[in-house]
Design an enzyme around this catalytic site. Structure first.
Site, PDB file in Angstrom:
ATOM      1  N   HIS A  30       0.851  -1.293  -0.029  1.00 54.23           N
ATOM      2  CA  HIS A  30       0.196  -0.111   0.027  1.00 54.23           C
ATOM      3  C   HIS A  30       0.773   1.163  -0.077  1.00 54.23           C
ATOM      4  O   HIS A  30       2.260   1.125   0.690  1.00 54.23           O
ATOM      5  CB  HIS A  30      -0.749   0.013   1.388  1.00 54.23           C
ATOM      6  CG  HIS A  30      -1.901   0.920   1.207  1.00 54.23           C
ATOM      7  ND1 HIS A  30      -1.568   2.415   1.741  1.00 54.23           N
ATOM      8  CD2 HIS A  30      -3.316   0.963   1.166  1.00 54.23           C
ATOM      9  CE1 HIS A  30      -2.870   3.052   1.878  1.00 54.23           C
ATOM     10  NE2 HIS A  30      -3.797   2.193   1.438  1.00 54.23           N
TER      11      HIS A  30
ATOM     12  N   GLN B 149      -4.235  -5.236   7.002  1.00 53.68           N
ATOM     13  CA  GLN B 149      -5.321  -6.125   6.550  1.00 53.68           C
ATOM     14  C   GLN B 149      -5.241  -7.556   7.231  1.00 53.68           C
ATOM     15  O   GLN B 149      -6.047  -8.616   6.684  1.00 53.68           O
ATOM     16  CB  GLN B 149      -5.101  -6.521   5.010  1.00 53.68           C
ATOM     17  CG  GLN B 149      -5.295  -5.144   4.235  1.00 53.68           C
ATOM     18  CD  GLN B 149      -6.833  -4.388   4.208  1.00 53.68           C
ATOM     19  OE1 GLN B 149      -7.755  -5.218   4.503  1.00 53.68           O
ATOM     20  NE2 GLN B 149      -6.997  -3.204   3.860  1.00 53.68           N
TER      21      GLN B 149
ATOM     22  N   LYS C 246     -10.231  -0.443  10.638  1.00 53.31           N
ATOM     23  CA  LYS C 246     -10.614  -1.897   9.781  1.00 53.31           C
ATOM     24  C   LYS C 246     -11.066  -2.760  10.466  1.00 53.31           C
ATOM     25  O   LYS C 246     -11.306  -4.015   9.920  1.00 53.31           O
ATOM     26  CB  LYS C 246      -9.196  -2.297   9.027  1.00 53.31           C
ATOM     27  CG  LYS C 246      -8.960  -0.940   8.048  1.00 53.31           C
ATOM     28  CD  LYS C 246      -7.889  -1.217   7.262  1.00 53.31           C
ATOM     29  CE  LYS C 246      -7.233  -0.188   6.334  1.00 53.31           C
ATOM     30  NZ  LYS C 246      -7.673   0.256   5.189  1.00 53.31           N
TER      31      LYS C 246
ATOM     32  N   ASP D 104       3.094  -4.407   7.870  1.00 49.45           N
ATOM     33  CA  ASP D 104       2.063  -3.754   7.822  1.00 49.45           C
ATOM     34  C   ASP D 104       0.899  -4.944   8.063  1.00 49.45           C
ATOM     35  O   ASP D 104       0.668  -5.482   7.088  1.00 49.45           O
ATOM     36  CB  ASP D 104       2.052  -2.999   6.377  1.00 49.45           C
ATOM     37  CG  ASP D 104       0.742  -2.176   6.183  1.00 49.45           C
ATOM     38  OD1 ASP D 104      -0.349  -2.342   6.891  1.00 49.45           O
ATOM     39  OD2 ASP D 104       0.500  -1.744   5.280  1.00 49.45           O
TER      40      ASP D 104
ATOM     41  N   CYS E 193      -4.785   2.399  -3.595  1.00 45.24           N
ATOM     42  CA  CYS E 193      -3.376   3.073  -3.027  1.00 45.24           C
ATOM     43  C   CYS E 193      -2.345   1.914  -3.315  1.00 45.24           C
ATOM     44  O   CYS E 193      -1.496   1.772  -2.405  1.00 45.24           O
ATOM     45  CB  CYS E 193      -3.562   3.348  -1.536  1.00 45.24           C
ATOM     46  SG  CYS E 193      -4.831   4.757  -1.379  1.00 45.24           S
TER      47      CYS E 193
HETATM   48  N1  7TS Z   1      -1.801  -0.583   4.443  1.00 45.31           N
HETATM   49  C1  7TS Z   1      -2.493  -1.660   3.983  1.00 45.31           C
HETATM   50  C2  7TS Z   1      -2.170  -2.875   3.638  1.00 45.31           C
HETATM   51  C3  7TS Z   1      -3.802  -0.802   3.864  1.00 45.31           C
HETATM   52  O1  7TS Z   1      -5.052  -1.734   3.383  1.00 45.31           O
HETATM   53  C4  7TS Z   1      -4.227   0.335   4.218  1.00 45.31           C
HETATM   54  C5  7TS Z   1      -5.439   0.978   4.059  1.00 45.31           C
HETATM   55  C6  7TS Z   1      -3.181   1.060   4.804  1.00 45.31           C
HETATM   56  C7  7TS Z   1      -2.068   0.552   4.940  1.00 45.31           C
HETATM   57  C8  7TS Z   1      -3.282   2.500   5.402  1.00 45.31           C
HETATM   58  O2  7TS Z   1      -4.385   2.508   6.263  1.00 45.31           O
HETATM   59  P1  7TS Z   1      -4.878   3.868   7.006  1.00 45.31           P
HETATM   60  O3  7TS Z   1      -5.607   3.265   8.064  1.00 45.31           O
HETATM   61  O4  7TS Z   1      -3.473   4.483   7.515  1.00 45.31           O
HETATM   62  O5  7TS Z   1      -5.461   4.553   5.823  1.00 45.31           O
HETATM   63  N2  7TS Z   1      -6.331   0.454   2.983  1.00 45.31           N
HETATM   64  C9  7TS Z   1      -7.283   0.852   2.306  1.00 45.31           C
HETATM   65  C10 7TS Z   1      -7.788   0.307   1.256  1.00 45.31           C
HETATM   66  O6  7TS Z   1      -7.606  -0.877   0.811  1.00 45.31           O
HETATM   67  N3  7TS Z   1      -8.944   0.912   0.724  1.00 45.31           N
HETATM   68  O7  7TS Z   1      -9.054   2.197   1.400  1.00 45.31           O
HETATM   69  C11 7TS Z   1      -7.899   2.155   2.385  1.00 45.31           C
END
Ligand code: 7TS
Length: 419
Positions: free
Chosen positions: A132, A212, A235, A209, A375
């Protein structure tokens, strides 16, 4: 983790009763909501919403500052949430769990603090092509500042990490390997224990990371032996603005603060400041107290279901969906075929129909999916597409949701004259 032979005891339909958003009547003329975008942000159960609202209604005060009762209660609840988080990921010590707003902030904290202290000109960092942007951009920024170089682990044809290439890239002696546990765009589950073992043997630290993975499967930081791990509360049924950076104590203790200000100091004079111990050292300013308490409630709710069970539920939905996808003309799905190597994420293209059009047609059936590059533009480039449509599952999804998705895809094909 692998599929167990025990079927999941989770009944998605029954669980929906815990979620106010699923109790709303759909707007006039719309079908009931099918929510297949939990990889972006999940829904929240009433216990989480209530925990946040209860904090403001009954124990609202700034933490770590007052000696009066309300402030002490607020501090206690905030620190309780940290204990819950430590238990949830099996951290050896709650001090190793730093509250942050999200995964992005957690990774930026490590890139800035650890990176600025430990990266020197000519040093290397190893990432992967499936990251990401949150696990690419902060490293590019610090690499440029420090004169370090980034290598990327390439992917196999079915979007798994190329582990032979990984072995070869470790010979460059990177100081850090930063990889995702589960790809948000293909659902690929990476073999983190093996990656950590090999990276450590090559002298590198590992940041995972887990945005997910932690929401969807059991994750044990000690068993995996990761050095840093980042994930977001929103999430995993928790509030937006909540999240955790896990770091091994001795590594975090050797890192300078990320932000300076209130709450993170031991002593300030006009000439010099000394810094607080963990975790306060990395929590400058007033934190998102209510939201982190809400995250604690979300973790307790998930633990009540059992994370093995959550994972098994998603495997069952994934199995069911993967069986039906070949019946949709023009559909190309990405990611490993084996459900043991993928999480509840299905990313696909449908003939020449643009992902946004697929998503709009599904929305007309009140099915929420995500369309775009997720992303993960370098991954999209690797797939040879600019965008995919993505459906992602969580505890409140059912096989009926999968049926509605498949029917929606047939409708999209009909509208575009593909079948
Ligand atoms: N890393 C992964 C693997 C992610 O899926 C996401 C967010 C992030 C980092 C960033 O997370 P945040 O909470 O800091 O924004 N993924 C997604 C997505 O798949 N669609 O919208 C956000």
């Amino acid at each position: 983790m692998t599929a167990t032979t025990q079927p999941s005891t989770i009944d998605g339909l029954a669980i929906r009763k815990d979620f106010p958003i699923f109790q709303q009547a759909p707007t006039e003329g719309r079908l009931p909501l099918v929510f297949l975008d939990s990889a972006a942000s999940s829904q929240r159960p009433a216990v989480v919403i209530d925990a946040v609202s209860d904090f403001y209604a009954r124990t609202n005060a700034n933490i770590h500052r007052g000696v009066y009762q309300l402030s002490e209660q607020a501090t206690l609840r905030y620190e309780e949430a940290r204990h819950i988080a430590a238990q949830f990921i099996n951290a050896a010590n709650p001090r190793e769990c730093i509250f942050v707003r999200n995964t992005t902030e957690a990774i930026n904290l490590v890139a800035s603090s650890w990176g600025r202290t430990n990266l020197n000109p000519g040093d290397r960092i190893l990432l992967s092509v499936m990251e990401h942007h949150s696990n690419i951009v902060p490293w590019q920024m610090i690499a440029e500042e420090r004169g370090a170089t980034i290598d990327y682990i390439p992917l196999t044809g079915d979007q798994r990490l190329d582990l032979e290439a990984f072995d070869a890239l470790l010979k460059n002696e990177p100081k850090l390997v930063a990889v995702t546990h589960v790809s948000n765009a293909t659902g690929t589950i990476n073999p983190i224990a093996e990656i950590v073992r090999k990276a450590h043997a090559a002298g590198a630290l590992v940041l995972v990371d887990a945005a997910q993975s932690v929401p969807h499967m059991p994750v044990d930081v000690q068993a995996l032996d990761v050095d840093f791990m980042a994930f977001s509360g929103h999430k995993m049924l928790g509030p937006m603005g909540s999240g955790i950076l896990y770091g091994k104590r001795e590594i975090l203790e050797a890192m300078p603060p990320y932000m300076g200000g209130g709450s993170m100091i031991r002593k300030v004079t006009l000439e010099k400041t000394t810094f607080a111990d963990l975790p306060a050292r990395f929590e400058a300013g007033t934190p998102a107290v209510a939201d982190q308490i809400g995250l604690g409630a979300a973790m307790q709710y998930l633990s009540g279901m059992g994370m093995e069970n959550v994972r098994q539920h998603e495997i069952e939905l994934l199995d069911y969906a993967l069986e039906q996808l070949p019946g949709v003309p023009g559909l190309t799905a990405f990611g490993p075929e084996d459900v043991n190597e993928r999480a509840g994420v299905i990313s696909f293209t449908l003939g020449d129909i643009h992902a946004h059009d697929v998503s709009s047609i599904l929305d007309s059936e009140n099915i929420a999916v995500r369309a775009g590059h997720h992303c993960a533009q370098p991954l999209m480039h690797d797939l040879g597409v600019t965008a995919t449509t993505r459906a992602s599952f969580y505890v409140y999804n059912t096989k009926d949701d999968v049926d509605r998705l498949i029917a929606g895809l047939h409708k999209a094909n009909k509208i575009f004259g593909l079948s």
